[in-house]
Write a protein that holds these residues in place. Structure first.
Motif, PDB file in Angstrom:
ATOM      1  N   VAL A 225       0.835  -1.200   0.000  1.00  0.00           N
ATOM      2  CA  VAL A 225       0.000   0.000   0.000  1.00  0.00           C
ATOM      3  C   VAL A 225       0.868   1.248   0.000  1.00  0.00           C
ATOM      4  CG1 VAL A 225      -1.708   1.330   1.291  1.00  0.00           C
ATOM      5  CG2 VAL A 225      -1.921  -1.158   1.142  1.00  0.00           C
ATOM      6  N   ALA A 226       1.887   1.268   0.876  1.00  0.00           N
ATOM      7  CA  ALA A 226       2.787   2.418   0.945  1.00  0.00           C
ATOM      8  C   ALA A 226       3.500   2.625  -0.390  1.00  0.00           C
ATOM      9  CB  ALA A 226       3.802   2.228   2.071  1.00  0.00           C
ATOM     10  N   GLN A 227       3.903   1.519  -1.030  1.00  0.00           N
ATOM     11  CA  GLN A 227       4.589   1.629  -2.308  1.00  0.00           C
ATOM     12  C   GLN A 227       3.682   2.234  -3.368  1.00  0.00           C
ATOM     13  OE1 GLN A 227       6.464  -1.962  -3.760  1.00  0.00           O
ATOM     14  NE2 GLN A 227       6.178  -1.343  -5.889  1.00  0.00           N
ATOM     15  N   HIS A 228       2.441   1.767  -3.460  1.00  0.00           N
ATOM     16  CA  HIS A 228       1.532   2.287  -4.489  1.00  0.00           C
ATOM     17  C   HIS A 228       1.178   3.748  -4.236  1.00  0.00           C
ATOM     18  CE1 HIS A 228       1.406  -1.567  -6.278  1.00  0.00           C
ATOM     19  NE2 HIS A 228       0.566  -2.137  -5.423  1.00  0.00           N
ATOM     20  N   VAL A 229       1.016   4.110  -2.970  1.00  0.00           N
ATOM     21  CA  VAL A 229       0.750   5.513  -2.652  1.00  0.00           C
ATOM     22  C   VAL A 229       1.907   6.383  -3.114  1.00  0.00           C
ATOM     23  CG1 VAL A 229       0.496   7.163  -0.768  1.00  0.00           C
ATOM     24  CG2 VAL A 229      -0.814   5.038  -0.730  1.00  0.00           C
ATOM     25  N   CYS A 230       3.128   5.946  -2.844  1.00  0.00           N
ATOM     26  CA  CYS A 230       4.309   6.707  -3.268  1.00  0.00           C
ATOM     27  C   CYS A 230       4.375   6.815  -4.787  1.00  0.00           C
ATOM     28  CB  CYS A 230       5.576   6.041  -2.739  1.00  0.00           C
ATOM     29  SG  CYS A 230       5.784   6.161  -0.952  1.00  0.00           S
ATOM     30  N   GLU A 231       4.012   5.749  -5.479  1.00  0.00           N
ATOM     31  CA  GLU A 231       4.049   5.783  -6.940  1.00  0.00           C
ATOM     32  C   GLU A 231       3.064   6.808  -7.503  1.00  0.00           C
ATOM     33  OE1 GLU A 231       3.289   1.732  -7.850  1.00  0.00           O
ATOM     34  OE2 GLU A 231       5.359   1.080  -7.547  1.00  0.00           O
ATOM     35  N   ILE A 232       1.861   6.849  -6.952  1.00  0.00           N
ATOM     36  CA  ILE A 232       0.873   7.820  -7.416  1.00  0.00           C
ATOM     37  C   ILE A 232       1.318   9.245  -7.093  1.00  0.00           C
ATOM     38  CG2 ILE A 232      -1.495   8.646  -7.110  1.00  0.00           C
ATOM     39  CD1 ILE A 232      -1.271   6.152  -8.796  1.00  0.00           C
ATOM     40  N   VAL A 233       1.876   9.425  -5.895  1.00  0.00           N
ATOM     41  CA  VAL A 233       2.379  10.752  -5.515  1.00  0.00           C
ATOM     42  C   VAL A 233       3.454  11.206  -6.503  1.00  0.00           C
ATOM     43  CG1 VAL A 233       3.653  12.055  -3.770  1.00  0.00           C
ATOM     44  CG2 VAL A 233       1.810  10.532  -3.078  1.00  0.00           C
ATOM     45  N   LEU A 234       4.371  10.303  -6.849  1.00  0.00           N
ATOM     46  CA  LEU A 234       5.441  10.664  -7.783  1.00  0.00           C
ATOM     47  C   LEU A 234       4.874  10.977  -9.166  1.00  0.00           C
ATOM     48  CD1 LEU A 234       8.410  11.079  -8.305  1.00  0.00           C
ATOM     49  CD2 LEU A 234       8.650   8.626  -8.734  1.00  0.00           C
ATOM     50  N   ALA A 235       3.859  10.235  -9.587  1.00  0.00           N
ATOM     51  CA  ALA A 235       3.230  10.522 -10.881  1.00  0.00           C
ATOM     52  C   ALA A 235       2.654  11.934 -10.892  1.00  0.00           C
ATOM     53  CB  ALA A 235       2.136   9.493 -11.170  1.00  0.00           C
ATOM     54  N   PHE A 236       1.990  12.334  -9.816  1.00  0.00           N
ATOM     55  CA  PHE A 236       1.463  13.697  -9.707  1.00  0.00           C
ATOM     56  C   PHE A 236       2.591  14.715  -9.724  1.00  0.00           C
ATOM     57  CE2 PHE A 236      -2.649  11.969  -8.398  1.00  0.00           C
ATOM     58  CZ  PHE A 236      -3.514  12.912  -8.902  1.00  0.00           C
ATOM     59  N   LEU A 237       3.639  14.456  -8.964  1.00  0.00           N
ATOM     60  CA  LEU A 237       4.749  15.401  -8.876  1.00  0.00           C
ATOM     61  C   LEU A 237       5.403  15.611 -10.239  1.00  0.00           C
ATOM     62  CD1 LEU A 237       6.463  14.290  -5.543  1.00  0.00           C
ATOM     63  CD2 LEU A 237       5.294  16.455  -5.962  1.00  0.00           C
ATOM     64  N   LEU A 238       5.633  14.519 -10.960  1.00  0.00           N
ATOM     65  CA  LEU A 238       6.280  14.631 -12.260  1.00  0.00           C
ATOM     66  C   LEU A 238       5.395  15.388 -13.247  1.00  0.00           C
ATOM     67  CD1 LEU A 238       7.744  11.030 -12.496  1.00  0.00           C
ATOM     68  CD2 LEU A 238       9.055  13.136 -12.268  1.00  0.00           C
ATOM     69  N   PHE A 239       4.101  15.122 -13.217  1.00  0.00           N
ATOM     70  CA  PHE A 239       3.182  15.834 -14.102  1.00  0.00           C
ATOM     71  C   PHE A 239       3.158  17.326 -13.776  1.00  0.00           C
ATOM     72  CE2 PHE A 239      -1.075  17.426 -15.142  1.00  0.00           C
ATOM     73  CZ  PHE A 239      -1.191  17.056 -16.472  1.00  0.00           C
ATOM     74  N   ILE A 240       3.052  17.643 -12.489  1.00  0.00           N
ATOM     75  CA  ILE A 240       3.031  19.052 -12.063  1.00  0.00           C
ATOM     76  C   ILE A 240       4.341  19.740 -12.412  1.00  0.00           C
ATOM     77  CG2 ILE A 240       3.166  20.502 -10.009  1.00  0.00           C
ATOM     78  CD1 ILE A 240       0.378  20.049 -10.790  1.00  0.00           C
ATOM     79  N   ASP A 241       5.470  19.068 -12.140  1.00  0.00           N
ATOM     80  CA  ASP A 241       6.771  19.669 -12.445  1.00  0.00           C
ATOM     81  C   ASP A 241       6.888  20.006 -13.923  1.00  0.00           C
ATOM     82  OD1 ASP A 241       7.587  19.583  -9.854  1.00  0.00           O
ATOM     83  OD2 ASP A 241       8.813  17.775 -10.061  1.00  0.00           O
ATOM     84  N   ALA A 242       6.385  19.118 -14.775  1.00  0.00           N
ATOM     85  CA  ALA A 242       6.485  19.343 -16.217  1.00  0.00           C
ATOM     86  C   ALA A 242       5.568  20.457 -16.699  1.00  0.00           C
ATOM     87  CB  ALA A 242       6.153  18.050 -16.967  1.00  0.00           C
ATOM     88  N   THR A 243       4.546  20.794 -15.933  1.00  0.00           N
ATOM     89  CA  THR A 243       3.601  21.820 -16.364  1.00  0.00           C
ATOM     90  C   THR A 243       3.812  23.161 -15.679  1.00  0.00           C
ATOM     91  OG1 THR A 243       1.995  21.099 -14.680  1.00  0.00           O
ATOM     92  CG2 THR A 243       1.798  20.140 -16.871  1.00  0.00           C
ATOM     93  N   GLU A 244       4.693  23.208 -14.686  1.00  0.00           N
ATOM     94  CA  GLU A 244       4.844  24.441 -13.919  1.00  0.00           C
ATOM     95  C   GLU A 244       5.946  25.345 -14.410  1.00  0.00           C
ATOM     96  OE1 GLU A 244       5.244  23.540  -9.777  1.00  0.00           O
ATOM     97  OE2 GLU A 244       3.134  23.962  -9.408  1.00  0.00           O
ATOM     98  N   ILE A 245       6.672  24.946 -15.450  1.00  0.00           N
ATOM     99  CA  ILE A 245       7.770  25.781 -15.937  1.00  0.00           C
ATOM    100  C   ILE A 245       7.215  27.107 -16.408  1.00  0.00           C
ATOM    101  CG2 ILE A 245       9.667  25.945 -17.561  1.00  0.00           C
ATOM    102  CD1 ILE A 245       9.888  23.779 -15.363  1.00  0.00           C
ATOM    103  N   ARG A 246       7.739  28.180 -15.847  1.00  0.00           N
ATOM    104  CA  ARG A 246       7.227  29.490 -16.141  1.00  0.00           C
ATOM    105  C   ARG A 246       7.562  29.914 -17.576  1.00  0.00           C
ATOM    106  NH1 ARG A 246       6.971  28.542 -11.201  1.00  0.00           N
ATOM    107  NH2 ARG A 246       6.281  29.801  -9.526  1.00  0.00           N
ATOM    108  N   GLY A 247       6.683  30.725 -18.146  1.00  0.00           N
ATOM    109  CA  GLY A 247       6.936  31.272 -19.468  1.00  0.00           C
ATOM    110  C   GLY A 247       6.581  30.366 -20.613  1.00  0.00           C
ATOM    111  N   GLY A 248       6.205  29.093 -20.299  1.00  0.00           N
ATOM    112  CA  GLY A 248       5.777  28.188 -21.360  1.00  0.00           C
ATOM    113  C   GLY A 248       6.900  27.650 -22.221  1.00  0.00           C
ATOM    114  N   ARG A 249       8.153  27.850 -21.854  1.00  0.00           N
ATOM    115  CA  ARG A 249       9.276  27.360 -22.640  1.00  0.00           C
ATOM    116  C   ARG A 249       9.915  26.187 -21.918  1.00  0.00           C
ATOM    117  NH1 ARG A 249      12.453  32.950 -24.355  1.00  0.00           N
ATOM    118  NH2 ARG A 249      10.646  34.056 -25.210  1.00  0.00           N
TER     119      ARG A 249
END
Length: 430
Positions: A56-80
């Motif tokens: 359970v802890a492993q799957h929770v961490c995996e989902i958290v990381l998926a969210f983090l990676l998606f957010i990180d890729a979309t938060e770059i300022r300026g759209g570049r």
């Protein structure tokens, strides 16, 4: 389990209610949640280790990381993708980061000679990626030059996405259930998974951005449903990639890049296509005013997923506090302490300074870039995933121990000491 969930929710609620008051005392969310988790861990110390090492802890961490990676890729300022300083970003991500991984492995080989190189690579992947959760104010501090803030922001957004394939390659080689026995097999498996992930991420990112645009134009969506659709995008992408035997983390990261780019393009096109009447002929019933900029729409659509990710991040810091209780049982040693000290300082400072040699940045800015590298949620999630997947023994214990010591040290060094560094090297606002 229920008392732990209750304690986590109460701690996050208290922190939310007193967020501004705590900031006045320089007590950020990570420090508060770590302390709360530590206090709970003192009461349930004998069950902490078994609770962390569960599916359970492993799957929770995996989902958290998926969210983090998606957010990180979309938060770059300026759209570049590479910001306004692409050459500086390339030096930091493509030169300094591989050098930091190598330096961390060498330091680990000296201090932990009993560990195989695959485990040392896992530990390097845990301690090298920077994350600004312990020091969120850094990327907004006006005392730093615009170029320094831009490079730090993009590095923090992209380094975990770049390292995650390396991390999973090392896990394939070191894990007992992976089914691979040689580096060539692990590399072939990792490359195949990455290829599937890139295809899935690009496809779903583009499809979701297009569907959001078309449904919005057709008037099928509410503001709430738009935000929910964005939240579900990384979940669908991660699960689809895993189902197709791809790398779910890489897929989530690539999906975020594709989604943001196409969402921004389609939104800007929709705004430009709205007819504008001459001022001398105003309409009897003027249409609702659209957002003035595509970035405004993007910020609105990402409000919910940012809040969800922030809540998940609070939970991860609470888990670190709980894990702190069992660190003495894992064999707390001077080798582990020295490794984490080196990882937070020289392992980053020397490669970054070396990669920026002969760059147009002033010397003070180069030093600032090398020193301002906090570790946070990414290290926590990588560490917990590795702890769950590695066979029980010295390797898994060392991964958990270095994860806890590294992020706690970063809270102290970067969360509380960054202001002193900035004040000395950048004394005047620029």
């Amino acid at each position: 389990m229920v008392p732990t969930l209750l304690a986590t929710a109460v701690a996050a609620l208290v922190r939310s209610l007193a967020a501004l008051w705590l900031q006045r005392w320089n007590i950020g969310a990570p420090a508060f949640m770590v302390l709360a988790g530590f206090l709970l861990g003192l009461d349930t110390g004998d069950t902490v280790e078994s609770a962390l090492n569960t599916h359970v802890a492993q799957h929770v961490c995996e989902i958290v990381l998926a969210f983090l990676l998606f957010i990180d890729a979309t938060e770059i300022r300026g759209g570049r993708l590479w910001g306004t300083s692409p050459r500086l970003v390339a030096r930091v991500l493509l030169v300094a980061m591989p050098l930091s991984l190598g330096a961390a492995m060498l330091l680990g080989a000296w201090l932990f000679p009993h560990l195989p190189w695959a485990v040392l690579l896992i530990i390097a992947c845990v301690v090298v990626p920077i994350d600004f959760a312990p020091a969120e104010h850094l990327v907004r501090d006006q005392r730093l030059s615009a170029r320094v803030r831009s490079v730090l922001n993009i590095e923090g957004g992209y380094n975990d996405g770049i390292i995650s394939p390396v991390f999973l390659f090392a896990l394939l080689l070191a894990g007992s259930a992976s089914g691979v026995s040689t580096p060539v097999e692990a590399l072939a498996t990792a490359l195949t998974q990455a290829g599937v992930a890139i295809a899935v991420g690009l496809a779903l990112g583009a499809v979701m951005a297009w569907a959001l645009d078309r449904a919005g134009r057709a008037g099928w969506m509410t503001d709430q449903s738009r935000r929910i659709a964005v939240v579900l995008t990384p979940v669908v992408t991660y699960c689809a990639a895993v189902q197709l035997r791809g790398n779910g983390f890489v897929a989530s990261f690539v999906c975020g890049i594709a989604f943001r780019y196409l969402h921004r393009v389609l939104t800007a096109r929709a705004i430009r296509s709205i007819p504008r009447l001459p001022p001398a002929q105003p309409p009897a019933q003027p249409p609702a005013q659209p957002p003035a900029r595509a970035s405004t729409v993007l910020t609105h659509d990402f409000g919910l997923i940012e809040d969800v990710t922030a809540l998940m991040t609070l939970t991860m810091w609470f888990v670190v506090g709980i894990a702190t209780v069992v660190t003495p049982e894992l064999g707390l040693s001077w080798q582990a302490a020295l490794f984490c000290l080196g990882a937070l300082t020289l392992v980053r400072v020397l490669p970054v300074l070396g990669s920026l040699t002969a760059s147009p940045l002033p010397r003070a800015d180069r030093v600032l870039l090398s020193l301002l590298g906090p570790r946070g949620t990414t290290s926590i999630v990588f560490g917990l995933i590795a702890y769950n997947q590695l066979p029980t023994g010295p390797g898994a214990d060392t991964v958990l121990l270095t994860t806890v010591l590294c992020v706690l040290g970063s809270v102290l060094l970067h969360g509380m000491g960054s202001d002193t560094v900035i004040r000395r090297l950048a004394p005047t606002p620029r």
